[in-house]
Enzyme design. Structure first.
Site, PDB file in Angstrom:
ATOM      1  N   TYR A  41      -0.105   2.919  -0.484  1.00  0.00           N
ATOM      2  CA  TYR A  41       0.284   3.911   0.526  1.00  0.00           C
ATOM      3  C   TYR A  41      -0.655   5.124   0.489  1.00  0.00           C
ATOM      4  O   TYR A  41      -1.085   5.616   1.527  1.00  0.00           O
ATOM      5  CB  TYR A  41       1.733   4.361   0.291  1.00  0.00           C
ATOM      6  CG  TYR A  41       2.352   5.076   1.478  1.00  0.00           C
ATOM      7  CD1 TYR A  41       2.190   6.442   1.656  1.00  0.00           C
ATOM      8  CD2 TYR A  41       3.090   4.378   2.438  1.00  0.00           C
ATOM      9  CE1 TYR A  41       2.735   7.103   2.742  1.00  0.00           C
ATOM     10  CE2 TYR A  41       3.649   5.033   3.538  1.00  0.00           C
ATOM     11  CZ  TYR A  41       3.465   6.396   3.676  1.00  0.00           C
ATOM     12  OH  TYR A  41       4.013   7.049   4.758  1.00  0.00           O
ATOM     13  N   HIS A  58       2.657  15.574   0.999  1.00  0.00           N
ATOM     14  CA  HIS A  58       3.837  14.802   0.612  1.00  0.00           C
ATOM     15  C   HIS A  58       3.564  14.014  -0.671  1.00  0.00           C
ATOM     16  O   HIS A  58       2.591  13.266  -0.735  1.00  0.00           O
ATOM     17  CB  HIS A  58       4.249  13.829   1.733  1.00  0.00           C
ATOM     18  CG  HIS A  58       5.079  14.483   2.808  1.00  0.00           C
ATOM     19  ND1 HIS A  58       5.980  13.793   3.565  1.00  0.00           N
ATOM     20  CD2 HIS A  58       5.123  15.768   3.234  1.00  0.00           C
ATOM     21  CE1 HIS A  58       6.573  14.631   4.423  1.00  0.00           C
ATOM     22  NE2 HIS A  58       6.051  15.840   4.238  1.00  0.00           N
ATOM     23  N   PRO A  62       1.804  -0.191  12.400  1.00  0.00           N
ATOM     24  CA  PRO A  62       1.798   1.201  11.913  1.00  0.00           C
ATOM     25  C   PRO A  62       2.656   1.464  10.674  1.00  0.00           C
ATOM     26  O   PRO A  62       2.598   2.538  10.096  1.00  0.00           O
ATOM     27  CB  PRO A  62       2.344   1.986  13.101  1.00  0.00           C
ATOM     28  CG  PRO A  62       3.119   0.998  13.888  1.00  0.00           C
ATOM     29  CD  PRO A  62       2.452  -0.319  13.702  1.00  0.00           C
ATOM     30  N   LYS A 111      -1.852   3.073   8.196  1.00  0.00           N
ATOM     31  CA  LYS A 111      -3.236   2.803   7.808  1.00  0.00           C
ATOM     32  C   LYS A 111      -4.237   2.897   8.957  1.00  0.00           C
ATOM     33  O   LYS A 111      -5.447   2.944   8.702  1.00  0.00           O
ATOM     34  CB  LYS A 111      -3.334   1.395   7.194  1.00  0.00           C
ATOM     35  CG  LYS A 111      -2.664   1.269   5.848  1.00  0.00           C
ATOM     36  CD  LYS A 111      -3.292   2.196   4.834  1.00  0.00           C
ATOM     37  CE  LYS A 111      -2.393   2.429   3.628  1.00  0.00           C
ATOM     38  NZ  LYS A 111      -2.720   3.683   2.932  1.00  0.00           N
ATOM     39  N   TYR A 115      11.881   5.418   5.457  1.00  0.00           N
ATOM     40  CA  TYR A 115      11.680   4.081   6.053  1.00  0.00           C
ATOM     41  C   TYR A 115      12.980   3.312   5.862  1.00  0.00           C
ATOM     42  O   TYR A 115      13.428   3.138   4.718  1.00  0.00           O
ATOM     43  CB  TYR A 115      10.552   3.336   5.346  1.00  0.00           C
ATOM     44  CG  TYR A 115       9.162   3.890   5.584  1.00  0.00           C
ATOM     45  CD1 TYR A 115       8.682   4.973   4.852  1.00  0.00           C
ATOM     46  CD2 TYR A 115       8.318   3.319   6.527  1.00  0.00           C
ATOM     47  CE1 TYR A 115       7.403   5.476   5.064  1.00  0.00           C
ATOM     48  CE2 TYR A 115       7.035   3.818   6.745  1.00  0.00           C
ATOM     49  CZ  TYR A 115       6.594   4.893   6.011  1.00  0.00           C
ATOM     50  OH  TYR A 115       5.319   5.390   6.222  1.00  0.00           O
TER      51      TYR A 115
HETATM   52  C1  PHB Z   1       4.078   8.991  12.145  1.00  0.00           C
HETATM   53  O1  PHB Z   1       4.419  10.106  11.699  1.00  0.00           O
HETATM   54  O2  PHB Z   1       3.749   8.806  13.341  1.00  0.00           O
HETATM   55  C2  PHB Z   1       4.056   7.812  11.188  1.00  0.00           C
HETATM   56  C3  PHB Z   1       4.238   8.049   9.832  1.00  0.00           C
HETATM   57  C4  PHB Z   1       4.224   6.972   8.947  1.00  0.00           C
HETATM   58  C5  PHB Z   1       4.047   5.690   9.434  1.00  0.00           C
HETATM   59  C6  PHB Z   1       3.846   5.452  10.801  1.00  0.00           C
HETATM   60  C7  PHB Z   1       3.855   6.531  11.685  1.00  0.00           C
HETATM   61  O3  PHB Z   1       4.058   4.641   8.560  1.00  0.00           O
END
Ligand code: PHB
Ligand code: APR
Length: 392
Positions: free
Chosen positions: A385, A72, A293, A297, A201
């Site tokens: 990130y 990605h 989460p 990280k 997000y």
């Molecule tokens: C996930 O795919 O579980 C996931 C992806 C990004 C995040 C948190 C969880 O920031």
């Protein structure tokens, strides 16, 4: 029984450490209190930094991640009904992340360990640590009613937030830092195509939402819910309806729903234990730190801890040098605290905090507006990130 490094915990930290040490010819044993299937049944995150991919390569277990993972280059922020793409690849001079489930990372590590015929004790009970402040540390455990004792040079506490390793350290010797957030994440895994090519997000008046994925046919979604919410309060239908309310019209249009393979609520906390070394005992991964989460990280910090720790052990055995061992804790904590800051910041930016009132809401909106209209601010988000450099 004797080994060079006794590893407590067969999650990503313990298994990656075991594999890196094996590759370097260092004898190790992994002691896990659950069954292998139970460990694989835990659904966790799924975004790997390049540093983590590099460590999986070094461990010889990156093949499937390369074959099945999704590289990605960016992700989207959704707020005030509009989506804004953060082009990580451009903003970081070509870096990207790999979307590949932690469960699959663990599966690959388990398979490699079994293929190498390495010693892993599953369903070990009453694990206890002894004399790690001496040169002859020991680990005791029970298996099928039989008591076992391992003598070793080092113990690696890779046993997670609720493990025995940190709990074995005298309280006076460890400083704990913690922040508990007033909400949790309700997560759903489902075999439905993701709503978009990249992660979304969302900061919405109804709360945070995250649209993620495991493949082109398996999606992972999260909703911010009150910290006292219970998964029993939710059905698949209620989840999909609430997720749809938090998406923009275009994403809502593309949302494909289906039966959940897994639904659970995870609490959000920031946590760090300092230091991470106690004599011949070293903590790594969730045993030493937890991040909310939001910034993806958790697994990546566990991997970088293990990168530092495996290098330290290899240096000790190959060069008879204590430098890596003596600097382990400081090196990890420097990177950990930067990731804790980023995870706290991103969580504070993307979630609803009713207690901060109208002013807090306006500040959040101003920061989001600044973030997506400032190359400097977007670059800061992007470089955190994709993962800050590991300074060995
Ligand atoms: C996930 O795919 O579980 C996931 C992806 C990004 C995040 C948190 C969880 O920031
Ligand atoms: N004895 C032996 N094993 C134990 C004990 C014990 N007393 N206590 C816990 N364990 C095992 C757990 O069963 C688990 O399999 O240690 C392992 C710890 O694994 P994780 O909790 O996954 O921690 P870690 O390997 O550091 O991985 C961190 O996992 O939880 C996610 O978000 C976190 O992505 C991050 C990653």
């Amino acid at each position: 029984m004797r080994t060079q490094v006794a590893i407590i915990g067969a999650g990503p930290s313990g298994l990656l450490l075991g594999q890196l040490l094996h590759k370097a010819g260092i004898d190790n044993i992994v002691i896990e209190r659950q069954s292998g299937d139970y460990v694989l049944g835990r659904i966790r995150a799924g975004v790997l930094e390049q540093i983590t991919m590099d460590l999986l390569e070094q461990a010889g277990v990156a093949q499937r991640a390369h074959a099945e993972g999704l590289p990605h280059d960016g992700f989207e922020l959704l707020f005030k009904g509009e989506r804004h793409r953060i082009d990580m690849h451009k903003l970081t001079g070509g870096k990207r992340v790999m979307v590949y489930g932690q469960t699959e990372v663990t599966r690959d590590l388990m398979a490699a360990r079994a293929a190498a015929g390495l010693n892993t004790v599953y369903e070990a009970s009453n694990v206890s640590l002894h004399d790690f402040d001496s040169q002859q540390p020991r680990v005791r455990y029970e298996k099928d009613g039989v008591q076992h004792e391992i003598t070793c040079d080092f113990i690696a506490g890779c046993d997670g937030f609720h493990g025995v390793a940190r709990a074995s350290v005298p309280a006076s010797a460890v400083q704990l830092y913690e922040k508990v957030y007033p909400f949790g994440w309700l997560g759903v895994l489902a075999d439905v195509p993701p709503v978009g090519e990249e992660l979304i997000y969302a900061n919405t008046p109804r709360g945070f939402a995250l649209c993620s994925m495991r493949s082109h046919t398996r999606s992972r979604y999260y909703l911010q819910v009150p910290s006292d919410d219970k998964v029993e309060n939710w059905t698949d239908t209620l989840f999909w309806e609430e997720l749809a309310r938090r998406l923009d019209p275009a994403a809502r249009e593309r949302l494909v729903t289906g039966p959940s393979l897994e639904m659970s609520i995870a609490p959000l906390r920031s946590f760090v234990a300092e230091p991470m070394r106690f004599g011949q005992l070293f903590l790594a991964g969730d045993a030493a730190h937890i991040v909310p989460p939001t910034g993806a990280k958790g697994l990546n910090l566990a991997a970088s801890d293990v990168g530092y720790l495996s290098s330290a052990f290899i240096e000790h055995y190959r060069e008879r040098s204590q430098a890596g061992i003596d600097h382990y804790s400081a090196r990890c904590l420097s990177r950990i605290w930067k990731a804790e800051r980023f995870s706290w910041w991103f969580t504070s930016l993307m979630h609803r905090f009713p207690e901060t009132g109208e002013f807090g809401q306006k500040i959040q909106e101003a920061e989001l507006d600044y973030l997506v209209n400032s190359e400097a601010a977007s670059t800061s988000l992007a470089e955190n990130y994709v993962g800050l450099p590991m300074k060995l």
